[in-house]
Scaffold this motif. Structure first.
Motif, PDB file in Angstrom:
ATOM      1  N   SER A   9      18.346  35.879  38.667  1.00 41.92           N
ATOM      2  CA  SER A   9      19.787  36.113  38.669  1.00 41.92           C
ATOM      3  C   SER A   9      20.261  36.310  37.240  1.00 41.92           C
ATOM      4  N   HIS A  10      20.636  37.529  36.918  1.00 36.66           N
ATOM      5  CA  HIS A  10      21.174  37.817  35.588  1.00 36.66           C
ATOM      6  C   HIS A  10      22.446  37.010  35.357  1.00 36.66           C
ATOM      7  N   TYR A  11      23.262  36.893  36.397  1.00 38.96           N
ATOM      8  CA  TYR A  11      24.532  36.193  36.256  1.00 38.96           C
ATOM      9  C   TYR A  11      24.328  34.701  35.962  1.00 38.96           C
ATOM     10  N   SER A  13      21.642  33.168  34.992  1.00 38.54           N
ATOM     11  CA  SER A  13      20.794  32.943  33.822  1.00 38.54           C
ATOM     12  C   SER A  13      21.543  33.142  32.506  1.00 38.54           C
ATOM     13  N   ASN A  14      22.518  34.047  32.508  1.00 35.88           N
ATOM     14  CA  ASN A  14      23.151  34.438  31.250  1.00 35.88           C
ATOM     15  C   ASN A  14      24.615  34.052  31.115  1.00 35.88           C
ATOM     16  N   ASN A  36      29.268  33.976  28.057  1.00 38.01           N
ATOM     17  CA  ASN A  36      27.908  34.462  27.879  1.00 38.01           C
ATOM     18  C   ASN A  36      27.136  33.450  27.045  1.00 38.01           C
ATOM     19  N   TRP A  83      26.277  45.268  36.992  1.00 42.19           N
ATOM     20  CA  TRP A  83      24.951  45.157  37.601  1.00 42.19           C
ATOM     21  C   TRP A  83      25.083  44.644  39.028  1.00 42.19           C
ATOM     22  N   GLU A  85      23.344  42.321  42.217  1.00 41.48           N
ATOM     23  CA  GLU A  85      22.439  41.224  42.543  1.00 41.48           C
ATOM     24  C   GLU A  85      22.503  40.963  44.040  1.00 41.48           C
TER      25      GLU A  85
END
Length: 308
Positions: A9-11, A13-14, A36, A83, A85
Motif C-alpha cells: 500500500s503506497h498510501y 506506507s508513505n 508524507n 495512484w 490501490e
C-alpha cells in the motif's frame, strides 16, 4: 481503512492520515489531510472509490485527474500525483459525496483512486459576510478572473464554481479554484447534461444547466458572477442561519431581483455583475474580456511588493 496485506500500500506506507473528519467532499470522493513520511509535508488527499469493474464513475474521475495534471496556475489548487490501490475485503471506509460512510464488503477488493493535492486552509465560504471589505472583494475577484482566464485559455471549464470550491492558502491572501470533479474540456463537454446531472451547488449554476441547454465556458462566468454578488451582498449567516442568502438567490432566480446591498454599489459594478449573471449566456462577458476590463483598478489596497 484496511488494505490487502498481501500487497503493498503506497498510501499506508508513505502517508500518515490525521485522525480527524474529512476536509470536505465533492465530485466522487472525500478529501483528507495526511503527512508524507518522507518529506514531512502535509497534503490534501482525495480518496475516490471506484466500481470493481472500473465502470460507472471511472471515466469521470480519470477526466478530473487528466485535466488537473496539465494545469499550473497560482489561483488553482496544485495537483501533484495520483495512484490506484486495491482495498481489501472487510469493513472499510467508503468515501462518498457526503464525506464517507462505513460499508461492509465481503467478497472482493475495492479499487480506490488517491489524488495528491496542495493543502489549503479553508475556503471563501469561511470569510464571507459583513466583515469582508470591498477592497478585499476586488482583490479576490481579480485573482478569480485571472485563474478563470487561465482555465478557459486551456479550453477547460471548471463546472462547479462556488465559495466552497474556492480555497485559501495559508496566508489567506490568495484564492484558488479547487474540486475539479465536474470539470471538462470545452468542445468535448459543451453538451446537454441529463436531467439532474448538474453540480450539487445549484444556486451558483447557470440557468442553461437546468433547462437542457449547452454547458459552456460562459456557464463558469455566470457562477463567478453569483459569487461576486454574494461577496458584495455580505449576508450575515450568524444572525439568519443562511435564510437571507437563500431568499436572495431565490428572488434573483425567479424575478431577477438583486439583494438590497447591491443597489448601493456604483453603476459600473452593478452593470458588471448583471452582465455576468445574464440569463442569456451569449450576452455574458468572457473571462478574457473581464481581465481586459480590469474593474478592480483603483479599488484595491496595494498588494505587498506591488501596485493594486
Amino acid at each position: 481503512m484496511s488494505v490487502d496485506r498481501g500487497g503493498f500500500s503506497h498510501y499506508l506506507s508513505n502517508f500518515e492520515e490525521y485522525d480527524e473528519k474529512a476536509l470536505g467532499a465533492g465530485g466522487f470522493g472525500c478529501v483528507v489531510r495526511a503527512r508524507n513520511k518522507l518529506d514531512n509535508v502535509t497534503y490534501a488527499i482525495k480518496k475516490v472509490q471506484l466500481e470493481v469493474d472500473f465502470s460507472g464513475s471511472f471515466d469521470e474521475v480519470v477526466r478530473e485527474v487528466l485535466i488537473m495534471a496539465r494545469l499550473d496556475h497560482p489561483n488553482l489548487v496544485r495537483y501533484y500525483s495520483s495512484w490506484l490501490e486495491a482495498v481489501s475485503p472487510g469493513l472499510v471506509v467508503i468515501p462518498d459525496l457526503y464525506g464517507g460512510t462505513e460499508k461492509k464488503v465481503d467478497d472482493y477488493a475495492i479499487p480506490m483512486l488517491f489524488i495528491l493535492q496542495e493543502l489549503c486552509f479553508g475556503s471563501l465560504a469561511d470569510i464571507l459576510g459583513p466583515s469582508l471589505k470591498d477592497d478585499k472583494i476586488w482583490q479576490i475577484f481579480k485573482q478569480l478572473v485571472e485563474g478563470l482566464d487561465y482555465l478557459h485559455s486551456k479550453l477547460v471549464r471548471h463546472g462547479d464554481i462556488s465559495p466552497g470550491n474556492i480555497f485559501l492558502d495559508e496566508s489567506k491572501e490568495r484564492v484558488k479554484y479547487g474540486d475539479f470533479g465536474f470539470s471538462g474540456e470545452a468542445g468535448e463537454d459543451e453538451r446537454t447534461l441529463p436531467q439532474g446531472e448538474y453540480p450539487p451547488t445549484t444556486p451558483y449554476c447557470a440557468p442553461e444547466l437546468r433547462n437542457g441547454s449547452k454547458y459552456t465556458l460562459k456557464s463558469d462566468v455566470y457562477s463567478l458572477g453569483m459569487v461576486l454578488m454574494e461577496m458584495f451582498a455580505k449576508f450575515d449567516d450568524e444572525d439568519d442561519e443562511g435564510f437571507d442568502r437563500a431568499r436572495a438567490f431565490d428572488a434573483y432566480k425567479k424575478d431577477g431581483v438583486l439583494p438590497p446591498a447591491i443597489d448601493e454599489l456604483d453603476e459600473t459594478t452593478r452593470q458588471l455583475m448583471t452582465s455576468m449573471i445574464n440569463v442569456d449566456s451569449k450576452e455574458r462577458p468572457s473571462a478574457s474580456s473581464l481581465l481586459k476590463m480590469a474593474p478592480w483598478e483603483g479599488k484595491m489596497v496595494p498588494e505587498e511588493g506591488g501596485e493594486a
